[in-house]
Design a protein around this motif. Structure first.
Motif, PDB file in Angstrom:
ATOM      1  N   ASN A 263       0.810  -1.223   0.000  1.00 60.79           N
ATOM      2  CA  ASN A 263       0.000   0.000   0.000  1.00 60.79           C
ATOM      3  C   ASN A 263       0.839   1.267   0.000  1.00 60.79           C
ATOM      4  O   ASN A 263       0.434   2.269  -0.572  1.00 60.79           O
ATOM      5  CB  ASN A 263      -0.938   0.015   1.217  1.00 60.79           C
ATOM      6  N   VAL A 264       1.991   1.244   0.643  1.00 64.01           N
ATOM      7  CA  VAL A 264       2.713   2.525   0.782  1.00 64.01           C
ATOM      8  C   VAL A 264       3.902   2.677  -0.178  1.00 64.01           C
ATOM      9  O   VAL A 264       4.459   3.763  -0.284  1.00 64.01           O
ATOM     10  CB  VAL A 264       3.199   2.776   2.227  1.00 64.01           C
ATOM     11  N   LEU A 265       4.260   1.611  -0.882  1.00 63.57           N
ATOM     12  CA  LEU A 265       5.466   1.702  -1.720  1.00 63.57           C
ATOM     13  C   LEU A 265       5.362   2.800  -2.783  1.00 63.57           C
ATOM     14  O   LEU A 265       6.305   3.576  -2.971  1.00 63.57           O
ATOM     15  CB  LEU A 265       5.773   0.341  -2.372  1.00 63.57           C
ATOM     16  N   CYS A 266       4.226   2.868  -3.473  1.00 65.25           N
ATOM     17  CA  CYS A 266       4.105   3.870  -4.543  1.00 65.25           C
ATOM     18  C   CYS A 266       4.289   5.282  -3.995  1.00 65.25           C
ATOM     19  O   CYS A 266       4.968   6.110  -4.613  1.00 65.25           O
ATOM     20  CB  CYS A 266       2.745   3.762  -5.239  1.00 65.25           C
ATOM     21  N   ASP A 267       3.698   5.541  -2.839  1.00 69.88           N
ATOM     22  CA  ASP A 267       3.856   6.877  -2.244  1.00 69.88           C
ATOM     23  C   ASP A 267       5.313   7.147  -1.881  1.00 69.88           C
ATOM     24  O   ASP A 267       5.809   8.266  -2.047  1.00 69.88           O
ATOM     25  CB  ASP A 267       3.005   7.003  -0.969  1.00 69.88           C
ATOM     26  N   ALA A 268       5.990   6.130  -1.374  1.00 69.07           N
ATOM     27  CA  ALA A 268       7.402   6.310  -0.996  1.00 69.07           C
ATOM     28  C   ALA A 268       8.243   6.621  -2.231  1.00 69.07           C
ATOM     29  O   ALA A 268       9.120   7.506  -2.200  1.00 69.07           O
ATOM     30  CB  ALA A 268       7.919   5.057  -0.285  1.00 69.07           C
ATOM     31  N   VAL A 269       7.985   5.922  -3.333  1.00 68.72           N
ATOM     32  CA  VAL A 269       8.738   6.183  -4.577  1.00 68.72           C
ATOM     33  C   VAL A 269       8.450   7.613  -5.046  1.00 68.72           C
ATOM     34  O   VAL A 269       9.363   8.367  -5.415  1.00 68.72           O
ATOM     35  CB  VAL A 269       8.366   5.151  -5.675  1.00 68.72           C
ATOM     36  N   ALA A 270       7.180   8.003  -4.983  1.00 65.55           N
ATOM     37  CA  ALA A 270       6.806   9.356  -5.430  1.00 65.55           C
ATOM     38  C   ALA A 270       7.504  10.419  -4.583  1.00 65.55           C
ATOM     39  O   ALA A 270       7.982  11.431  -5.109  1.00 65.55           O
ATOM     40  CB  ALA A 270       5.286   9.523  -5.364  1.00 65.55           C
ATOM     41  N   GLN A 271       7.587  10.180  -3.279  1.00 65.93           N
ATOM     42  CA  GLN A 271       8.258  11.161  -2.393  1.00 65.93           C
ATOM     43  C   GLN A 271       9.746  11.279  -2.715  1.00 65.93           C
ATOM     44  O   GLN A 271      10.319  12.372  -2.706  1.00 65.93           O
ATOM     45  CB  GLN A 271       8.135  10.716  -0.940  1.00 65.93           C
ATOM     46  N   ALA A 272      10.380  10.138  -2.962  1.00 63.42           N
ATOM     47  CA  ALA A 272      11.820  10.167  -3.284  1.00 63.42           C
ATOM     48  C   ALA A 272      12.049  10.908  -4.603  1.00 63.42           C
ATOM     49  O   ALA A 272      13.013  11.676  -4.739  1.00 63.42           O
ATOM     50  CB  ALA A 272      12.371   8.739  -3.352  1.00 63.42           C
ATOM     51  N   ILE A 273      11.148  10.683  -5.555  1.00 65.10           N
ATOM     52  CA  ILE A 273      11.260  11.383  -6.850  1.00 65.10           C
ATOM     53  C   ILE A 273      11.091  12.891  -6.649  1.00 65.10           C
ATOM     54  O   ILE A 273      11.841  13.697  -7.207  1.00 65.10           O
ATOM     55  CB  ILE A 273      10.212  10.818  -7.838  1.00 65.10           C
ATOM     56  N   LYS A 274      10.119  13.260  -5.821  1.00 61.71           N
ATOM     57  CA  LYS A 274       9.892  14.696  -5.566  1.00 61.71           C
ATOM     58  C   LYS A 274      11.140  15.338  -4.959  1.00 61.71           C
ATOM     59  O   LYS A 274      11.584  16.406  -5.389  1.00 61.71           O
ATOM     60  CB  LYS A 274       8.699  14.863  -4.623  1.00 61.71           C
ATOM     61  N   MET A 275      11.718  14.653  -3.988  1.00 62.12           N
ATOM     62  CA  MET A 275      12.919  15.197  -3.349  1.00 62.12           C
ATOM     63  C   MET A 275      14.049  15.378  -4.369  1.00 62.12           C
ATOM     64  O   MET A 275      14.758  16.398  -4.372  1.00 62.12           O
ATOM     65  CB  MET A 275      13.351  14.231  -2.228  1.00 62.12           C
ATOM     66  N   ALA A 276      14.196  14.392  -5.254  1.00 62.55           N
ATOM     67  CA  ALA A 276      15.265  14.470  -6.265  1.00 62.55           C
ATOM     68  C   ALA A 276      15.007  15.603  -7.250  1.00 62.55           C
ATOM     69  O   ALA A 276      15.933  16.331  -7.642  1.00 62.55           O
ATOM     70  CB  ALA A 276      15.389  13.125  -6.985  1.00 62.55           C
ATOM     71  N   PHE A 277      13.739  15.784  -7.664  1.00 59.40           N
ATOM     72  CA  PHE A 277      13.400  16.907  -8.553  1.00 59.40           C
ATOM     73  C   PHE A 277      13.758  18.231  -7.883  1.00 59.40           C
ATOM     74  O   PHE A 277      14.365  19.107  -8.499  1.00 59.40           O
ATOM     75  CB  PHE A 277      11.895  16.896  -8.881  1.00 59.40           C
ATOM     76  N   LEU A 278      13.346  18.382  -6.604  1.00 65.29           N
ATOM     77  CA  LEU A 278      13.581  19.655  -5.918  1.00 65.29           C
ATOM     78  C   LEU A 278      15.077  19.937  -5.808  1.00 65.29           C
ATOM     79  O   LEU A 278      15.537  21.060  -6.026  1.00 65.29           O
ATOM     80  CB  LEU A 278      12.934  19.636  -4.527  1.00 65.29           C
ATOM     81  N   GLU A 279      15.851  18.892  -5.492  1.00 64.33           N
ATOM     82  CA  GLU A 279      17.304  19.097  -5.385  1.00 64.33           C
ATOM     83  C   GLU A 279      17.889  19.470  -6.745  1.00 64.33           C
ATOM     84  O   GLU A 279      18.768  20.329  -6.847  1.00 64.33           O
ATOM     85  CB  GLU A 279      17.978  17.828  -4.832  1.00 64.33           C
ATOM     86  N   ALA A 280      17.394  18.821  -7.787  1.00 60.37           N
ATOM     87  CA  ALA A 280      17.900  19.110  -9.137  1.00 60.37           C
ATOM     88  C   ALA A 280      17.596  20.549  -9.544  1.00 60.37           C
ATOM     89  O   ALA A 280      18.363  21.180 -10.268  1.00 60.37           O
ATOM     90  CB  ALA A 280      17.288  18.133 -10.141  1.00 60.37           C
ATOM     91  N   LYS A 281      16.470  21.079  -9.033  1.00 59.92           N
ATOM     92  CA  LYS A 281      16.100  22.472  -9.369  1.00 59.92           C
ATOM     93  C   LYS A 281      16.770  23.467  -8.430  1.00 59.92           C
ATOM     94  O   LYS A 281      16.528  24.663  -8.516  1.00 59.92           O
ATOM     95  CB  LYS A 281      14.580  22.640  -9.248  1.00 59.92           C
ATOM     96  N   GLY A 282      17.535  22.951  -7.471  1.00 57.66           N
ATOM     97  CA  GLY A 282      18.195  23.831  -6.505  1.00 57.66           C
ATOM     98  C   GLY A 282      17.229  24.349  -5.472  1.00 57.66           C
ATOM     99  O   GLY A 282      17.453  25.374  -4.829  1.00 57.66           O
ATOM    100  N   ASP A 283      16.112  23.634  -5.272  1.00 59.76           N
ATOM    101  CA  ASP A 283      15.029  24.102  -4.401  1.00 59.76           C
ATOM    102  C   ASP A 283      14.800  23.039  -3.335  1.00 59.76           C
ATOM    103  O   ASP A 283      13.782  22.374  -3.313  1.00 59.76           O
ATOM    104  CB  ASP A 283      13.788  24.268  -5.296  1.00 59.76           C
ATOM    105  N   LYS A 284      15.807  22.852  -2.430  1.00 56.70           N
ATOM    106  CA  LYS A 284      15.747  21.703  -1.514  1.00 56.70           C
ATOM    107  C   LYS A 284      14.824  21.943  -0.339  1.00 56.70           C
ATOM    108  O   LYS A 284      14.702  23.039   0.116  1.00 56.70           O
ATOM    109  CB  LYS A 284      17.155  21.406  -0.999  1.00 56.70           C
TER     110      LYS A 284
END
Ligand SMILES: Cc1cc2nc3c(=O)[nH]c(=O)nc-3n(C[C@H](O)[C@H](O)[C@H](O)COP(=O)(O)OP(=O)(O)OC[C@H]3O[C@@H](n4cnc5c(N)ncnc54)[C@H](O)[C@@H]3O)c2cc1C
Length: 284
Positions: A263-284
């Motif tokens: 039940n929670v794996l998809c949300d965990a993957v989505a959160q990790a992706i969001k964090m990586a996007f924000l870091e890539a944009k310099g918006d941590k």
């Protein structure tokens, strides 16, 4: 049987000891290996203590890679500005055990133990790490995603020492993410671990991605089914995709937590992706 104790002060000495003797076990921080000896899971003829080998104690980056030596501890990594900049790696290391464990334990031990729920090793897999091994037969480099043979089993030979772990430097517009789900925040084995890296083009669309999963299979694995589908997506599109698509690589071993993990794996993957996007944009 008596166990001999060796404390070589050079890499060559350690290599020679492994070459001359059978049934030797390397000890780094000892946080895994000593427990195995106490539990009588292993009965080595000798212990080879690596921590006096100064030449294995370094962290640096060059144009291509971040390099760290085979006996660098988690605490040393956290103190390094190089690791501090990589948010996913920093979070993964902070998740390991407690300050006392991180003061002695190492990423080398984390990879070599090959536990299914290894925090730092799972993140290093997303960072496309490579393991540099040395022995009296010479040096060889194995990509981390080829090193595992199964739970607690690797291709590292008895006479080989992890001299270095390295991973490609995160370039501009690249970011990393890490999510860990466990019952307690500290001193608990993770139920789900997700590592991620995202690389963006000039329009902030994903042009490369890596996703790693830990605690779900016998070893950490890459989720290429998700990675490939993120190419060309903006942040919100990528998050939506991850929220709605279960990674087929997740083994979900039979256990009490199986339904919960599902039940929670998809949300965990989505959160990790969001964090990586924000870091890539310099918006941590
Ligand atoms: C209380 C406690 C909490 C913990 N919490 C976590 C946690 O939250 N997350 C997590 O991932 N792990 C956790 N662990 C497990 C452990 O701390 C990690 O796996 C750690 O990374 C092991 O590193 P070490 O240097 O102590 O390895 P060691 O115990 O010294 O060695 C482990 C294995 O790696 C081999 N090895 C070590 N260095 C080398 C080298 N340079 N070359 C070749 N082989 C080598 C050893 O021979 C041995 O087989 C915990 C352990 C304890 C005791």
């Amino acid at each position: 049987m008596e166990t001999s104790f060796y404390h070589p002060t050079s890499l060559q000495d350690a290599i020679n000891i492994l070459g001359r003797n059978d049934n030797m076990v390397l000890v780094n921080g000892g946080s895994d290996v000593i427990l195995n000896i106490v539990a009588k899971k292993i009965d080595p003829a000798g212990l080879v203590y690596l921590r006096d080998i100064q030449e294995l104690n370094y962290i640096f980056e060059d144009d291509e890679y971040v390099h760290f030596g085979g006996n660098i501890t988690f605490r040393q990594m956290l103190a390094s500005p190089i690791c501090q900049r990589i948010g996913g790696l920093r979070k993964a290391i902070e998740a390991v055990g407690s300050p006392a464990i991180r003061a002695v334990a190492t990423p080398s031990g984390n990879i070599a133990t090959a536990a299914p729920a290894a925090d730092c090793a799972t993140m290093l897999l997303a960072l496309r790490a490579e393991v540099v091994l040395v022995s009296e037969d010479g040096e060889r480099i194995i990509p981390q995603n080829e090193i595992y043979l199964g739970a607690y089993k690797t291709k590292i030979k008895e006479n080989e020492i992890i001299k270095e772990i390295r991973f490609p430097k995160l370039k501009d517009r690249m970011g990393s993410g890490y999510v860990r789900i466990s019952r307690r925040k500290a001193q608990d084995i993770a139920k789900i671990i997700v590592g991620a890296t995202i690389s963006l083009d000039e329009q902030a669309r994903c042009n490369a991605a890596t996703i790693s999963l830990g605690a779900l299979n016998s070893t950490a694995v890459r989720a290429s089914s998700i990675e490939n589908q993120l190419i060309g997506l903006e942040q919100d599109e990528a998050i939506l995709y991850a929220e709605n698509n279960f990674p087929i690589e997740a083994g979900l071993r039979d256990s009490y937590f199986k339904e919960y993990k599902k039940n929670v794996l998809c949300d965990a993957v989505a959160q990790a992706i969001k964090m990586a996007f924000l870091e890539a944009k310099g918006d941590k």
